[in-house]
Design a protein around this motif. Structure first.
Motif, PDB file in Angstrom:
ATOM      1  N   TYR A   1     -12.996  -2.388   0.411  1.00  0.00           N
ATOM      2  CA  TYR A   1     -11.943  -2.318   1.430  1.00  0.00           C
ATOM      3  C   TYR A   1     -12.591  -2.392   2.817  1.00  0.00           C
ATOM      4  O   TYR A   1     -13.243  -1.453   3.258  1.00  0.00           O
ATOM      5  CB  TYR A   1     -11.172  -1.010   1.211  1.00  0.00           C
ATOM      6  CG  TYR A   1      -9.957  -0.762   2.063  1.00  0.00           C
ATOM      7  CD1 TYR A   1      -9.560  -1.606   3.089  1.00  0.00           C
ATOM      8  CD2 TYR A   1      -9.167   0.362   1.841  1.00  0.00           C
ATOM      9  CE1 TYR A   1      -8.429  -1.346   3.850  1.00  0.00           C
ATOM     10  CE2 TYR A   1      -8.039   0.636   2.594  1.00  0.00           C
ATOM     11  CZ  TYR A   1      -7.685  -0.227   3.594  1.00  0.00           C
ATOM     12  OH  TYR A   1      -6.574   0.057   4.353  1.00  0.00           O
TER      13      TYR A   1
ATOM     14  N   LYS B   1     -10.442  -6.276   0.070  1.00  0.00           N
ATOM     15  CA  LYS B   1      -9.212  -6.119   0.841  1.00  0.00           C
ATOM     16  C   LYS B   1      -9.639  -6.239   2.288  1.00  0.00           C
ATOM     17  O   LYS B   1     -10.401  -5.403   2.796  1.00  0.00           O
ATOM     18  CB  LYS B   1      -8.631  -4.736   0.528  1.00  0.00           C
ATOM     19  CG  LYS B   1      -7.420  -4.377   1.303  1.00  0.00           C
ATOM     20  CD  LYS B   1      -6.633  -3.345   0.507  1.00  0.00           C
ATOM     21  CE  LYS B   1      -6.259  -2.113   1.310  1.00  0.00           C
ATOM     22  NZ  LYS B   1      -5.522  -2.404   2.512  1.00  0.00           N
TER      23      LYS B   1
ATOM     24  N   SER C   1      -4.781   4.265   2.746  1.00  0.00           N
ATOM     25  CA  SER C   1      -4.522   4.899   4.051  1.00  0.00           C
ATOM     26  C   SER C   1      -3.045   5.223   4.191  1.00  0.00           C
ATOM     27  O   SER C   1      -2.673   6.321   4.612  1.00  0.00           O
ATOM     28  CB  SER C   1      -4.953   4.004   5.223  1.00  0.00           C
ATOM     29  OG  SER C   1      -5.706   2.905   4.829  1.00  0.00           O
TER      30      SER C   1
ATOM     31  N   ALA D   1       0.913  -1.152   0.000  1.00  0.00           N
ATOM     32  CA  ALA D   1       0.000   0.000   0.000  1.00  0.00           C
ATOM     33  C   ALA D   1       0.944   1.192   0.000  1.00  0.00           C
ATOM     34  O   ALA D   1       1.477   1.583   1.042  1.00  0.00           O
ATOM     35  CB  ALA D   1      -0.872  -0.016   1.241  1.00  0.00           C
TER      36      ALA D   1
ATOM     37  N   ILE E   1       7.440  -4.223  12.763  1.00  0.00           N
ATOM     38  CA  ILE E   1       6.095  -3.627  12.777  1.00  0.00           C
ATOM     39  C   ILE E   1       5.747  -3.113  14.172  1.00  0.00           C
ATOM     40  O   ILE E   1       5.336  -1.963  14.348  1.00  0.00           O
ATOM     41  CB  ILE E   1       5.041  -4.652  12.300  1.00  0.00           C
ATOM     42  CG1 ILE E   1       5.264  -5.003  10.820  1.00  0.00           C
ATOM     43  CG2 ILE E   1       3.619  -4.125  12.531  1.00  0.00           C
ATOM     44  CD1 ILE E   1       4.379  -6.137  10.289  1.00  0.00           C
TER      45      ILE E   1
ATOM     46  N   LEU F   1       4.823   0.742  15.197  1.00  0.00           N
ATOM     47  CA  LEU F   1       3.415   1.155  15.383  1.00  0.00           C
ATOM     48  C   LEU F   1       3.214   2.305  16.379  1.00  0.00           C
ATOM     49  O   LEU F   1       2.459   3.228  16.084  1.00  0.00           O
ATOM     50  CB  LEU F   1       2.541  -0.051  15.744  1.00  0.00           C
ATOM     51  CG  LEU F   1       2.184  -0.980  14.566  1.00  0.00           C
ATOM     52  CD1 LEU F   1       1.258  -2.107  15.023  1.00  0.00           C
ATOM     53  CD2 LEU F   1       1.543  -0.215  13.411  1.00  0.00           C
TER      54      LEU F   1
ATOM     55  N   LEU G   1     -11.079   1.326  10.396  1.00  0.00           N
ATOM     56  CA  LEU G   1     -11.051   2.794  10.349  1.00  0.00           C
ATOM     57  C   LEU G   1     -12.291   3.376   9.662  1.00  0.00           C
ATOM     58  O   LEU G   1     -12.731   4.476   9.979  1.00  0.00           O
ATOM     59  CB  LEU G   1      -9.810   3.270   9.581  1.00  0.00           C
ATOM     60  CG  LEU G   1      -8.454   3.089  10.267  1.00  0.00           C
ATOM     61  CD1 LEU G   1      -7.315   3.384   9.298  1.00  0.00           C
ATOM     62  CD2 LEU G   1      -8.346   3.987  11.485  1.00  0.00           C
TER      63      LEU G   1
HETATM   64  C1  NAY Z   1      -3.704   1.102   2.866  1.00  0.00           C
HETATM   65  O1  NAY Z   1      -4.725   1.302   2.235  1.00  0.00           O
HETATM   66  O2  NAY Z   1      -2.815   1.934   2.968  1.00  0.00           O
HETATM   67  C2  NAY Z   1      -3.514  -0.164   3.551  1.00  0.00           C
HETATM   68  O3  NAY Z   1      -3.647  -1.212   2.994  1.00  0.00           O
HETATM   69  C3  NAY Z   1      -3.106  -0.086   4.939  1.00  0.00           C
HETATM   70  C4  NAY Z   1      -3.005  -1.387   5.625  1.00  0.00           C
HETATM   71  C5  NAY Z   1      -2.550  -1.099   7.021  1.00  0.00           C
HETATM   72  N1  NAY Z   1      -3.695  -0.938   7.861  1.00  0.00           N
HETATM   73  C6  NAY Z   1      -4.017   0.203   8.444  1.00  0.00           C
HETATM   74  C7  NAY Z   1      -5.232   0.189   9.284  1.00  0.00           C
HETATM   75  O4  NAY Z   1      -3.362   1.188   8.312  1.00  0.00           O
HETATM   76  O5  NAY Z   1      -0.630  -2.355   6.561  1.00  0.00           O
HETATM   77  C8  NAY Z   1      -1.658  -2.192   7.492  1.00  0.00           C
HETATM   78  C9  NAY Z   1      -1.076  -1.823   8.838  1.00  0.00           C
HETATM   79  O6  NAY Z   1      -0.297  -0.660   8.730  1.00  0.00           O
HETATM   80  C10 NAY Z   1      -0.200  -2.940   9.373  1.00  0.00           C
HETATM   81  O7  NAY Z   1      -0.912  -4.128   9.391  1.00  0.00           O
HETATM   82  C11 NAY Z   1       0.317  -2.613  10.760  1.00  0.00           C
HETATM   83  O8  NAY Z   1      -0.732  -2.609  11.695  1.00  0.00           O
END
Ligand code: NAY
Length: 287
Positions: A135, A161, A46, A10, A240, A244, A139
């Motif tokens: 998706y 997703k 995101s 992403a 990770i 975080l 959030l």
């Molecule tokens: C995007 O659209 O950017 C994603 O796919 C983000 C996915 C991430 N989830 C969130 C809620 O940000 O990659 C995950 C996340 O950063 C990872 O699992 C660590 O918690």
């Protein structure tokens, strides 16, 4: 869409010191990820800080990445924007620009009804000939299995997703909806679980930073070597879980910079690292 599987970052959006989109850094980041053999890219989600960008900026990111990628790997663009009208505009632009699939969070903030959410997906999906990946993410409000099933009846809505922790539903989707309904597992810290439960690929932010670990993990799961997969997941999770609590998107961008692709800075109100913070991050990653 069948060929968009595997490890899909992403992608971050690169901003400069004045918070403007930095096209040169974006191009360098695309090259960095393609060199590292990722299987596709997911833009303006995101991690891409899309909800802090104007529609024009989002369109520009899409155009720049399509141009730099030059067809070498497939591209998905997140086009979600709450209002159907704006999302359709972004979706149609993505199609014209040469994107391979679109994706969207459900409309959020006002607490839309299930019918309104269904209509949103139906209208946006129908507005282009591209496959749509819904998706599912806390959030923006999770769908629940029945809603996923209902959305799957929309022509062109090709998959989901899946960024929820209830991975048993991935198996259920494949059994009760269709094995051809594509599932991308969305929690990087649970990539092994998602793939084991039948996900076709993984989309997430840490695949910008350590794609190699997840490419090896994906291969290990496919080969049935669960002990190797577990070890790759453990290695990734150390990074990770260290990131975080420290602004993960900025941490990913700094880590990419140390590896030769300076992915720039985050937009406010996300913070960035000062010198001391960056040293602490580096030391933490080394451990
Ligand atoms: C995007 O659209 O950017 C994603 O796919 C983000 C996915 C991430 N989830 C969130 C809620 O940000 O990659 C995950 C996340 O950063 C990872 O699992 C660590 O918690």
């Amino acid at each position: 869409i069948k060929n968009i599987t595997g490890v899909i970052p992403a992608m971050v959006t690169t901003f400069d010191e004045n918070e403007n989109f930095d096209e040169a850094r974006m191009r360098a980041a695309v090259r960095f990820l393609i060199d590292r053999k990722v299987h596709g890219l997911y833009l303006t989600g995101s991690t891409g800080e899309s909800f802090m960008m104007s529609p024009e900026e989002r369109k520009r990111v899409v155009e720049v990445v399509v141009d730099e990628t030059a067809g070498r790997i497939p591209l998905m663009a997140h086009v979600g924007a709450i209002s159907t009208k704006l999302t359709v505009e972004l979706a149609q632009h993505a199609e014209e620009a040469g994107i391979d699939a679109i994706s969207s969070v459900p409309p959020f903030y006002w607490g839309f009804s299930q019918d309104q959410v269904y209509n949103y997906y139906s209208d946006v999906t129908g507005s282009t000939s591209l496959p749509m990946i819904a998706y599912n993410v806390p959030l923006a409000g999770l769908f629940g299995f029945d809603m996923i099933k209902r959305l799957s009846t929309i022509k062109g809505l090709a998959g989901i997703k899946y960024t929820a922790t209830t991975h048993f539903e991935i198996m259920r989707i494949k059994e009760e909806i269709s094995k051809d309904f594509i599932v991308y597992s969305g929690a990087d810290e649970m990539a092994m679980s998602g793939l084991s439960f039948g996900a076709d690929g993984i989309i997430g932010s840490f695949y910008n930073l350590i794609p190699e670990v997840f490419i090896a993990l994906d291969a290990a799961v496919k080969a049935g070597d669960m002990e190797a997969a577990r070890q790759f997941q453990e290695t990734a999770n150390a990074i990770i879980f260290f990131s975080l609590p420290r602004n993960p998107i900025a941490a990913i961008k700094r880590g990419m910079a140390w590896m030769g692709a300076d992915a720039g800075l985050c937009r406010s109100p996300f913070g960035n690292f000062d010198k001391a913070g960056e040293e602490e991050l580096k030391a933490g990653f080394r451990k």
